[in-house]
Scaffold this motif. Structure first.
Motif: not given
Length: 198
Positions: A73-86, A10-25
């Motif tokens: 992995v890139f966005a997950g690492t970058a947004f988490n790390a820089f969020g924790l920076f703030w 079975a293949e599960v489709a990922d219908n979740t939104a792109n989180p990058a706009p929230l992170g860049f905001t």
């Protein structure tokens, strides 16, 4: 008697939104407001600290967790790390104002900012490899790297004359990040590339 076992894939489709706009905001709004303190428009106060915690911190960490779940992995690492920076930046201000810790010495702040600059530089190299079509994301990481290095130099040397330059760079970073966020949203809503660079 042996039964035949049929494997069903079975293949599960990922219908979740792109989180990058929230992170860049989160990055963009917080960077713009902090940078306005560097150019002298208003002092560093509770508004900036609150934005650092709730937009710079929480928005980017939420985006990082969502990106991680999507396998990015890139966005997950970058947004988490820089969020924790703030969060850590807000912590430096709050701990000192509550009297729970001494104010950071200029050299320790320089080391803090420099190591974040090194980290950002390595992430910048990653954007050159993976974001060949996204000049805006490369611009965001480049201006963020420059900002960390400028602030490290200011803290290490006391050259406060560079603070306005750092503020201008921070404004470029913030507005570039906001452009990235809004361009991603508009491109997805319109279902075609209406904002270039992403």
């Amino acid at each position: 008697m042996e039964g035949n076992i049929e494997m069903v894939k079975a293949e599960v489709a990922d219908n979740t939104a792109n989180p990058a706009p929230l992170g860049f905001t989160g990055l963009g709004l917080s960077a713009v407001l902090l940078s306005l303190t560097y150019v002298g428009l208003f002092p560093l106060d509770s508004m900036v600290v609150s934005m650092a915690i709730f937009l710079g911190g929480f928005a980017q960490v939420f985006a990082g967790i969502m990106a991680w779940k999507k396998g990015d992995v890139f966005a997950g690492t970058a947004f988490n790390a820089f969020g924790l920076f703030w969060f850590s930046l807000a912590g430096l201000i709050i701990l000192q104002s509550l009297g729970w810790a001494a104010a950071a010495e200029p050299m320790s702040m320089a080391a803090y900012l420099f190591i974040w600059g090194v980290y950002t530089f390595v992430m910048l190299i990653g954007t050159l490899k993976m974001c060949s079509g996204s000049r805006v994301i490369q611009f965001v990481f480049l201006t963020l790297f420059i900002l960390f290095i400028l602030l490290a130099i200011i803290n290490a040397t006391g050259m406060t004359g560079l603070l306005v330059i750092a503020g201008i760079d921070g404004l470029l970073l913030g507005f570039g990040s906001l452009y990235a966020a809004l361009a991603m949203v508009l491109n997805e809503i319109c279902e075609k590339p209406v904002a270039p660079g992403i």
